[in-house]
Design a protein around this motif. Structure first.
Motif, PDB file in Angstrom:
ATOM      1  N   ASN A 168      19.497 -50.276 -32.905  1.00 62.36           N
ATOM      2  CA  ASN A 168      20.648 -51.176 -32.973  1.00 62.36           C
ATOM      3  C   ASN A 168      21.643 -50.989 -31.823  1.00 62.36           C
ATOM      4  O   ASN A 168      22.848 -51.191 -31.994  1.00 62.36           O
ATOM      5  CB  ASN A 168      21.372 -51.013 -34.323  1.00 62.36           C
ATOM      6  CG  ASN A 168      20.474 -51.354 -35.497  1.00 62.36           C
ATOM      7  OD1 ASN A 168      19.891 -52.421 -35.551  1.00 62.36           O
ATOM      8  ND2 ASN A 168      20.351 -50.413 -36.439  1.00 62.36           N
ATOM      9  N   LYS A 169      21.131 -50.626 -30.674  1.00 62.35           N
ATOM     10  CA  LYS A 169      21.974 -50.504 -29.481  1.00 62.35           C
ATOM     11  C   LYS A 169      21.371 -51.324 -28.349  1.00 62.35           C
ATOM     12  O   LYS A 169      20.153 -51.493 -28.263  1.00 62.35           O
ATOM     13  CB  LYS A 169      22.082 -49.040 -29.038  1.00 62.35           C
ATOM     14  CG  LYS A 169      22.839 -48.149 -30.001  1.00 62.35           C
ATOM     15  CD  LYS A 169      22.890 -46.735 -29.454  1.00 62.35           C
ATOM     16  CE  LYS A 169      23.590 -45.790 -30.417  1.00 62.35           C
ATOM     17  NZ  LYS A 169      23.587 -44.383 -29.913  1.00 62.35           N
ATOM     18  N   THR A 170      22.229 -51.840 -27.471  1.00 62.33           N
ATOM     19  CA  THR A 170      21.733 -52.539 -26.286  1.00 62.33           C
ATOM     20  C   THR A 170      21.362 -51.502 -25.227  1.00 62.33           C
ATOM     21  O   THR A 170      21.786 -50.329 -25.300  1.00 62.33           O
ATOM     22  CB  THR A 170      22.791 -53.495 -25.716  1.00 62.33           C
ATOM     23  OG1 THR A 170      23.907 -52.722 -25.250  1.00 62.33           O
ATOM     24  CG2 THR A 170      23.258 -54.489 -26.767  1.00 62.33           C
ATOM     25  N   LEU A 171      20.614 -51.947 -24.225  1.00 62.56           N
ATOM     26  CA  LEU A 171      20.227 -51.035 -23.148  1.00 62.56           C
ATOM     27  C   LEU A 171      21.446 -50.560 -22.359  1.00 62.56           C
ATOM     28  O   LEU A 171      21.457 -49.444 -21.835  1.00 62.56           O
ATOM     29  CB  LEU A 171      19.222 -51.714 -22.218  1.00 62.56           C
ATOM     30  CG  LEU A 171      17.874 -52.087 -22.850  1.00 62.56           C
ATOM     31  CD1 LEU A 171      16.937 -52.675 -21.803  1.00 62.56           C
ATOM     32  CD2 LEU A 171      17.227 -50.873 -23.507  1.00 62.56           C
ATOM     33  N   GLU A 173      24.406 -49.986 -23.676  1.00 59.81           N
ATOM     34  CA  GLU A 173      25.020 -48.942 -24.505  1.00 59.81           C
ATOM     35  C   GLU A 173      24.227 -47.637 -24.424  1.00 59.81           C
ATOM     36  O   GLU A 173      24.817 -46.538 -24.390  1.00 59.81           O
ATOM     37  CB  GLU A 173      25.097 -49.403 -25.959  1.00 59.81           C
ATOM     38  CG  GLU A 173      26.079 -50.536 -26.194  1.00 59.81           C
ATOM     39  CD  GLU A 173      26.007 -51.097 -27.600  1.00 59.81           C
ATOM     40  OE1 GLU A 173      27.043 -51.552 -28.112  1.00 59.81           O
ATOM     41  OE2 GLU A 173      24.907 -51.079 -28.189  1.00 59.81           O
ATOM     42  N   SER A 198      16.684 -57.106 -20.080  1.00 56.72           N
ATOM     43  CA  SER A 198      17.994 -56.986 -19.420  1.00 56.72           C
ATOM     44  C   SER A 198      18.860 -55.978 -20.159  1.00 56.72           C
ATOM     45  O   SER A 198      18.512 -55.499 -21.243  1.00 56.72           O
ATOM     46  CB  SER A 198      18.687 -58.348 -19.396  1.00 56.72           C
ATOM     47  OG  SER A 198      19.008 -58.760 -20.721  1.00 56.72           O
ATOM     48  N   ASN A 200      21.506 -56.477 -21.793  1.00 56.07           N
ATOM     49  CA  ASN A 200      22.029 -56.976 -23.062  1.00 56.07           C
ATOM     50  C   ASN A 200      20.982 -56.978 -24.169  1.00 56.07           C
ATOM     51  O   ASN A 200      21.293 -57.298 -25.323  1.00 56.07           O
ATOM     52  CB  ASN A 200      22.572 -58.404 -22.882  1.00 56.07           C
ATOM     53  CG  ASN A 200      23.811 -58.422 -21.998  1.00 56.07           C
ATOM     54  OD1 ASN A 200      24.641 -57.518 -22.065  1.00 56.07           O
ATOM     55  ND2 ASN A 200      23.930 -59.444 -21.159  1.00 56.07           N
ATOM     56  N   SER A 201      19.746 -56.649 -23.829  1.00 50.46           N
ATOM     57  CA  SER A 201      18.684 -56.611 -24.841  1.00 50.46           C
ATOM     58  C   SER A 201      18.943 -55.479 -25.826  1.00 50.46           C
ATOM     59  O   SER A 201      19.235 -54.345 -25.423  1.00 50.46           O
ATOM     60  CB  SER A 201      17.321 -56.411 -24.174  1.00 50.46           C
ATOM     61  OG  SER A 201      17.037 -57.460 -23.271  1.00 50.46           O
ATOM     62  N   LYS A 202      18.829 -55.807 -27.113  1.00 48.51           N
ATOM     63  CA  LYS A 202      19.082 -54.802 -28.157  1.00 48.51           C
ATOM     64  C   LYS A 202      17.776 -54.265 -28.705  1.00 48.51           C
ATOM     65  O   LYS A 202      16.830 -55.019 -28.928  1.00 48.51           O
ATOM     66  CB  LYS A 202      19.915 -55.417 -29.283  1.00 48.51           C
ATOM     67  CG  LYS A 202      20.237 -54.430 -30.412  1.00 48.51           C
ATOM     68  CD  LYS A 202      21.142 -55.035 -31.472  1.00 48.51           C
ATOM     69  CE  LYS A 202      22.572 -55.080 -31.000  1.00 48.51           C
ATOM     70  NZ  LYS A 202      23.496 -55.451 -32.123  1.00 48.51           N
TER      71      LYS A 202
END
Length: 255
Positions: A168-171, A173, A198, A200-202
């Motif tokens: 449940n984290k984006t790349l 983060e 990318s 923003n992909s989670k």
């Protein structure tokens, strides 16, 4: 005698065919171990898991190689069994049977040595790769060289669990690049494979992600859970990677 020689020839040819197929499969992007397993499974008709079969069936070149192996394997196994029976049933004398057994045992011993020999494997692999590149339209690539798969660098797949530090984290983060890890793709059930995702992909639970980087970092990531300890491990490897890059820069300047 002829039946024994035929049996040895068929077994040798079978080993060569599966080796060619394994190298061809490896050139489509499968790992060497997986390619060898798939080739031997298809040739003998022993089968493999559904997850593995999807990798084959969804790739046209791999599918063609496996299909050809299945056809050749059926013919080869039947012929080998026939030759084996003729080797020990057809001769009238015990001397002829022993002579046939000797040919088979010695021949298989030589073949076993050749299969286990690194020198033979390297030479054969190089020759087969050249032949595949010259006479087929398979996209022959040395993926190990392209991805620099040495100095403890690897490509690995990881299934993300619910309590994983990654879940449940984006790349952005996760900031794995600062640890020297690159996410090559995300495989999510019910959706198309996401290659080169990318920032923003989670990453979600049950995703299977493909990673490139050092093995020691993989081991840490696999064990991280969603708590303070996971963040501590992340910072530890970020600092380690920064130190490594600093040392590389210093070495280059000195040269």
């Amino acid at each position: 005698m002829i039946a024994a020689v035929t049996l040895f020839f068929i077994i040798t040819l079978s080993a060569l065919i599966t080796r060619i197929a394994a190298i061809a499969l490896a050139h489509t992007g499968l790992s060497t171990q997986s390619a060898r397993f798939q080739a031997r499974s298809a040739y003998t008709g022993s089968g493999y898991t559904s997850a593995e079969s999807e990798k084959i069936m969804n790739h046209p070149v791999r599918r063609k190689i496996i299909y050809s192996l299945m056809l050749i394997g059926n013919a080869g196994i039947v012929t080998a069994m026939s030759s084996l029976i003729l080797t020990f049933v057809l001769p009238d004398s015990n001397a002829a049977k022993l002579y046939g057994l000797l040919i088979v045992v010695v021949g298989l011993g030589i073949l076993w040595w050749a299969i286990r020999s690194d020198w033979v494997d390297r030479g054969l692999s190089k020759l087969i790769s050249k032949m595949l590149k010259k006479y087929t339209d398979i996209n022959v690539q040395d993926y190990a060289a392209v991805l620099h798969l040495h100095d403890n660098y690897h490509v690995s797949e990881m299934r993300v669990e619910k309590d994983s530090w990654l879940a449940n984290k984006t790349l952005i983060e996760l900031d794995l690049r600062k640890e020297g890890i690159t996410v090559l793709g995300i495989d999510r059930k019910g959706e198309d494979y996401l290659g080169s995702p990318s920032g923003n992909s989670k990453i979600l639970p049950h995703d299977i992600i493909t990673l490139y980087g050092k093995a020691e970092v993989f081991e840490s990531i696999y064990k991280r859970t969603r708590d303070f300890g996971g963040e501590v491990q992340h910072k530890k490897f970020v600092e380690k990677e920064a130190e490594r890059k600093k040392d590389q820069t210093t070495t280059k300047k000195e040269k």
